[in-house]
Design a protein around this motif. Structure first.
Motif, PDB file in Angstrom:
ATOM      1  N   LYS A 140     -20.977   1.224  18.762  1.00 59.65           N
ATOM      2  CA  LYS A 140     -20.837  -0.038  18.049  1.00 59.65           C
ATOM      3  C   LYS A 140     -19.931   0.148  16.830  1.00 59.65           C
ATOM      4  O   LYS A 140     -19.038  -0.655  16.560  1.00 59.65           O
ATOM      5  CB  LYS A 140     -22.227  -0.515  17.607  1.00 59.65           C
ATOM      6  N   ARG A 141     -20.188   1.256  16.158  1.00 58.16           N
ATOM      7  CA  ARG A 141     -19.411   1.582  14.964  1.00 58.16           C
ATOM      8  C   ARG A 141     -17.938   1.761  15.317  1.00 58.16           C
ATOM      9  O   ARG A 141     -17.057   1.245  14.653  1.00 58.16           O
ATOM     10  CB  ARG A 141     -19.978   2.902  14.422  1.00 58.16           C
ATOM     11  N   PHE A 142     -17.712   2.485  16.418  1.00 57.40           N
ATOM     12  CA  PHE A 142     -16.355   2.754  16.889  1.00 57.40           C
ATOM     13  C   PHE A 142     -15.627   1.444  17.190  1.00 57.40           C
ATOM     14  O   PHE A 142     -14.467   1.263  16.812  1.00 57.40           O
ATOM     15  CB  PHE A 142     -16.421   3.634  18.143  1.00 57.40           C
ATOM     16  N   SER A 143     -16.348   0.507  17.865  1.00 59.72           N
ATOM     17  CA  SER A 143     -15.676  -0.753  18.209  1.00 59.72           C
ATOM     18  C   SER A 143     -15.405  -1.604  16.966  1.00 59.72           C
ATOM     19  O   SER A 143     -14.377  -2.266  16.885  1.00 59.72           O
ATOM     20  CB  SER A 143     -16.465  -1.540  19.259  1.00 59.72           C
ATOM     21  N   TYR A 144     -16.321  -1.553  15.996  1.00 59.99           N
ATOM     22  CA  TYR A 144     -16.071  -2.297  14.749  1.00 59.99           C
ATOM     23  C   TYR A 144     -14.832  -1.764  14.039  1.00 59.99           C
ATOM     24  O   TYR A 144     -13.978  -2.529  13.595  1.00 59.99           O
ATOM     25  CB  TYR A 144     -17.279  -2.186  13.812  1.00 59.99           C
ATOM     26  N   VAL A 145     -14.737  -0.426  13.963  1.00 62.49           N
ATOM     27  CA  VAL A 145     -13.599   0.189  13.274  1.00 62.49           C
ATOM     28  C   VAL A 145     -12.294  -0.135  14.002  1.00 62.49           C
ATOM     29  O   VAL A 145     -11.278  -0.446  13.376  1.00 62.49           O
ATOM     30  CB  VAL A 145     -13.811   1.716  13.114  1.00 62.49           C
ATOM     31  N   SER A 146     -12.344  -0.121  15.357  1.00 63.46           N
ATOM     32  CA  SER A 146     -11.132  -0.460  16.118  1.00 63.46           C
ATOM     33  C   SER A 146     -10.718  -1.890  15.848  1.00 63.46           C
ATOM     34  O   SER A 146      -9.529  -2.195  15.711  1.00 63.46           O
ATOM     35  CB  SER A 146     -11.346  -0.303  17.619  1.00 63.46           C
ATOM     36  N   MET A 147     -11.720  -2.790  15.767  1.00 64.65           N
ATOM     37  CA  MET A 147     -11.397  -4.194  15.509  1.00 64.65           C
ATOM     38  C   MET A 147     -10.807  -4.371  14.110  1.00 64.65           C
ATOM     39  O   MET A 147      -9.869  -5.143  13.915  1.00 64.65           O
ATOM     40  CB  MET A 147     -12.638  -5.066  15.692  1.00 64.65           C
ATOM     41  N   LEU A 148     -11.364  -3.651  13.152  1.00 61.32           N
ATOM     42  CA  LEU A 148     -10.816  -3.709  11.788  1.00 61.32           C
ATOM     43  C   LEU A 148      -9.381  -3.190  11.763  1.00 61.32           C
ATOM     44  O   LEU A 148      -8.509  -3.777  11.112  1.00 61.32           O
ATOM     45  CB  LEU A 148     -11.677  -2.887  10.824  1.00 61.32           C
ATOM     46  N   ALA A 149      -9.141  -2.099  12.516  1.00 58.53           N
ATOM     47  CA  ALA A 149      -7.781  -1.538  12.579  1.00 58.53           C
ATOM     48  C   ALA A 149      -6.829  -2.569  13.190  1.00 58.53           C
ATOM     49  O   ALA A 149      -5.725  -2.784  12.679  1.00 58.53           O
ATOM     50  CB  ALA A 149      -7.777  -0.247  13.391  1.00 58.53           C
ATOM     51  N   ALA A 150      -7.281  -3.239  14.256  1.00 55.57           N
ATOM     52  CA  ALA A 150      -6.449  -4.260  14.909  1.00 55.57           C
ATOM     53  C   ALA A 150      -6.160  -5.405  13.943  1.00 55.57           C
ATOM     54  O   ALA A 150      -5.035  -5.909  13.874  1.00 55.57           O
ATOM     55  CB  ALA A 150      -7.145  -4.779  16.155  1.00 55.57           C
ATOM     56  N   LEU A 151      -7.165  -5.768  13.177  1.00 55.43           N
ATOM     57  CA  LEU A 151      -7.012  -6.853  12.202  1.00 55.43           C
ATOM     58  C   LEU A 151      -6.000  -6.466  11.119  1.00 55.43           C
ATOM     59  O   LEU A 151      -5.151  -7.279  10.720  1.00 55.43           O
ATOM     60  CB  LEU A 151      -8.375  -7.137  11.573  1.00 55.43           C
ATOM     61  N   ALA A 152      -6.095  -5.207  10.675  1.00 53.65           N
ATOM     62  CA  ALA A 152      -5.163  -4.726   9.642  1.00 53.65           C
ATOM     63  C   ALA A 152      -3.731  -4.756  10.159  1.00 53.65           C
ATOM     64  O   ALA A 152      -2.814  -5.192   9.464  1.00 53.65           O
ATOM     65  CB  ALA A 152      -5.539  -3.309   9.207  1.00 53.65           C
ATOM     66  N   ILE A 153      -3.539  -4.312  11.404  1.00 50.46           N
ATOM     67  CA  ILE A 153      -2.189  -4.309  12.004  1.00 50.46           C
ATOM     68  C   ILE A 153      -1.678  -5.741  12.114  1.00 50.46           C
ATOM     69  O   ILE A 153      -0.539  -6.050  11.781  1.00 50.46           O
ATOM     70  CB  ILE A 153      -2.214  -3.619  13.391  1.00 50.46           C
ATOM     71  N   LEU A 154      -2.571  -6.642  12.562  1.00 47.89           N
ATOM     72  CA  LEU A 154      -2.194  -8.056  12.725  1.00 47.89           C
ATOM     73  C   LEU A 154      -1.782  -8.670  11.388  1.00 47.89           C
ATOM     74  O   LEU A 154      -0.739  -9.331  11.296  1.00 47.89           O
ATOM     75  CB  LEU A 154      -3.379  -8.828  13.315  1.00 47.89           C
ATOM     76  N   LEU A 155      -2.580  -8.433  10.354  1.00 48.20           N
ATOM     77  CA  LEU A 155      -2.255  -8.979   9.027  1.00 48.20           C
ATOM     78  C   LEU A 155      -0.941  -8.409   8.500  1.00 48.20           C
ATOM     79  O   LEU A 155      -0.120  -9.124   7.937  1.00 48.20           O
ATOM     80  CB  LEU A 155      -3.379  -8.672   8.030  1.00 48.20           C
ATOM     81  N   ASN A 156      -0.766  -7.102   8.734  1.00 46.64           N
ATOM     82  CA  ASN A 156       0.450  -6.420   8.300  1.00 46.64           C
ATOM     83  C   ASN A 156       1.687  -7.033   8.962  1.00 46.64           C
ATOM     84  O   ASN A 156       2.668  -7.373   8.296  1.00 46.64           O
ATOM     85  CB  ASN A 156       0.302  -4.938   8.683  1.00 46.64           C
ATOM     86  N   LEU A 157       1.611  -7.223  10.291  1.00 43.97           N
ATOM     87  CA  LEU A 157       2.751  -7.782  11.024  1.00 43.97           C
ATOM     88  C   LEU A 157       2.974  -9.242  10.644  1.00 43.97           C
ATOM     89  O   LEU A 157       4.104  -9.679  10.463  1.00 43.97           O
ATOM     90  CB  LEU A 157       2.523  -7.665  12.538  1.00 43.97           C
ATOM     91  N   THR A 158       1.865 -10.000  10.506  1.00 45.31           N
ATOM     92  CA  THR A 158       1.979 -11.422  10.158  1.00 45.31           C
ATOM     93  C   THR A 158       2.659 -11.563   8.802  1.00 45.31           C
ATOM     94  O   THR A 158       3.544 -12.399   8.623  1.00 45.31           O
ATOM     95  CB  THR A 158       0.580 -12.067  10.078  1.00 45.31           C
ATOM     96  N   GLU A 159       2.229 -10.712   7.870  1.00 47.57           N
ATOM     97  CA  GLU A 159       2.815 -10.815   6.534  1.00 47.57           C
ATOM     98  C   GLU A 159       4.310 -10.503   6.553  1.00 47.57           C
ATOM     99  O   GLU A 159       5.107 -11.228   5.964  1.00 47.57           O
ATOM    100  CB  GLU A 159       2.104  -9.872   5.562  1.00 47.57           C
ATOM    101  N   SER A 160       4.680  -9.436   7.276  1.00 41.43           N
ATOM    102  CA  SER A 160       6.107  -9.075   7.267  1.00 41.43           C
ATOM    103  C   SER A 160       6.947 -10.102   8.018  1.00 41.43           C
ATOM    104  O   SER A 160       8.141 -10.217   7.777  1.00 41.43           O
ATOM    105  CB  SER A 160       6.315  -7.674   7.824  1.00 41.43           C
ATOM    106  N   MET A 161       6.317 -10.863   8.914  1.00 42.25           N
ATOM    107  CA  MET A 161       7.099 -11.844   9.678  1.00 42.25           C
ATOM    108  C   MET A 161       7.126 -13.217   9.017  1.00 42.25           C
ATOM    109  O   MET A 161       8.142 -13.889   9.004  1.00 42.25           O
ATOM    110  CB  MET A 161       6.521 -11.992  11.079  1.00 42.25           C
ATOM    111  N   PHE A 162       5.987 -13.665   8.500  1.00 40.52           N
ATOM    112  CA  PHE A 162       5.900 -15.060   8.071  1.00 40.52           C
ATOM    113  C   PHE A 162       5.828 -15.281   6.565  1.00 40.52           C
ATOM    114  O   PHE A 162       6.128 -16.365   6.083  1.00 40.52           O
ATOM    115  CB  PHE A 162       4.699 -15.748   8.735  1.00 40.52           C
ATOM    116  N   ILE A 163       5.336 -14.282   5.815  1.00 41.20           N
ATOM    117  CA  ILE A 163       5.245 -14.494   4.369  1.00 41.20           C
ATOM    118  C   ILE A 163       6.414 -13.776   3.715  1.00 41.20           C
ATOM    119  O   ILE A 163       6.486 -12.546   3.726  1.00 41.20           O
ATOM    120  CB  ILE A 163       3.888 -13.985   3.804  1.00 41.20           C
ATOM    121  N   PRO A 164       7.368 -14.515   3.143  1.00 46.87           N
ATOM    122  CA  PRO A 164       8.526 -13.857   2.554  1.00 46.87           C
ATOM    123  C   PRO A 164       8.140 -13.079   1.294  1.00 46.87           C
ATOM    124  O   PRO A 164       7.226 -13.479   0.572  1.00 46.87           O
ATOM    125  CB  PRO A 164       9.472 -15.014   2.211  1.00 46.87           C
ATOM    126  N   PRO A 165       8.834 -11.946   1.027  1.00 50.75           N
ATOM    127  CA  PRO A 165       8.523 -11.198  -0.195  1.00 50.75           C
ATOM    128  C   PRO A 165       8.823 -12.021  -1.449  1.00 50.75           C
ATOM    129  O   PRO A 165       9.723 -12.869  -1.425  1.00 50.75           O
ATOM    130  CB  PRO A 165       9.431  -9.978  -0.113  1.00 50.75           C
TER     131      PRO A 165
END
Lengths: 166, 121
Positions: free
Chosen positions: A5-30
């Motif tokens: 359960k812990r492993f899947s939570y951490v994987s989901m958090l990692a996926a969320l971090a990657i998603l936020l990172n990519l979304t920010e670099s694509m849609f939110i201008p510096p």
């Protein structure tokens, strides 16, 4: 919590971090000069609070590795620069968690450490001592951006009940 | 946030503002006219172009991913029409040796455009 359960939570958090990172670099201008909010750091703050230091490192490492892999910049200079920033901010998060600091304070300091780490790598990679004069600017802008991500992390932590250290 | 934490943030902010001021005065007292375009590859550096920031001109040269153009105007310079994926260096706009960031860096092409000393009279 079971390790699966812990492993899947951490994987989901990692996926969320990657998603936020990519979304920010694509849609939110510096804001200016490539200064960004760093919303992916919210996930690191949640991981460290709900799970622990090891999990936060995994989430941050995955964010840099897979984020750059998706963008096609893995092992390029951009990869080392973001790696340097994440490494320094993770180290500061560890120190601050040991000293039981508040979420907002952790967010501000890790935001400062993140941008400073990036500048240090640029200074080493491109022999740019003049980049040192950019650090005060980053420090001034990191305080409001870190505060903002800190507030978001705090509000999320208030509402989300998953996690718990074993 | 705790009181002690607020104090640390305030101290950091004051230090940053002071450091910014020091660097600002250093920059305006040490302005440089000559600018070098440097190509970084395999840990080596190669100067591919040198120009005077006070002479208005447009320079185009080959880089790793295609071409890059530098426009020099009224003592300032900027990167335009750069063949690269993110165009961050173009977004920096006009800079000179007195700007906060005096070096234009194009990461994908390994190019830095940086002030390097005074022009020889």
């Amino acid at each position: 919590m079971s390790s699966t359960k812990r492993f899947s939570y951490v994987s989901m958090l990692a996926a969320l971090a990657i998603l936020l990172n990519l979304t920010e670099s694509m849609f939110i201008p510096p804001i200016q000069f490539g200064i960004r909010f760093g919303i992916a750091n919210i996930v690191a703050l949640i991981a460290i609070d709900r799970f622990g230091l090891k999990e936060m490192f995994i989430v941050n490492l995955m964010r840099v590795l897979i984020g750059n892999l998706i963008r096609g910049t893995i092992f390029s200079s951009i990869f080392w620069i973001s790696g340097g920033g994440v490494l320094l901010s993770s180290l500061f998060l560890v120190l601050l968690t040991r000293s039981k600091s508040s979420v907002i304070f952790k967010s501000i300091i890790s935001s400062i450490a993140h941008s400073t780490g990036q500048v240090l790598v640029v200074m080493i990679l491109y022999n740019q001592v003049s980049m040192l004069s950019f650090i005060p600017v980053l420090l001034i802008t990191s305080i409001p951006t870190g505060y903002l991500t800190g507030i978001i992390a705090k509000e999320v932590l208030k509402r989300v009940k998953v996690g718990g250290k074993i | 946030m705790k009181k002690s934490e607020k104090r640390i943030i305030t101290i950091l902010f004051v230090i940053a503002v002071l450091a910014y001021g020091v660097f600002y005065f250093y920059r305006i007292n040490n302005s440089q006219d000559m600018v070098q375009v440097i190509h970084h590859f395999d840990g080596k550096e190669e100067v591919i172009l040198e120009f005077d920031a006070n002479v208005d001109n447009i320079y185009t040269f080959d880089v790793d991913l295609g071409e890059m153009t530098i426009e020099v105007k009224d003592g300032f310079y900027r990167a335009i029409n750069v063949d690269c994926p993110n165009h961050n260096c173009e977004k920096m706009g006009y800079v000179n040796s007195e700007s906060v960031l005096d070096t234009i860096i194009c990461l994908p092409n390994g190019i830095t455009i940086e002030p390097k000393g005074q022009a020889n009279e």
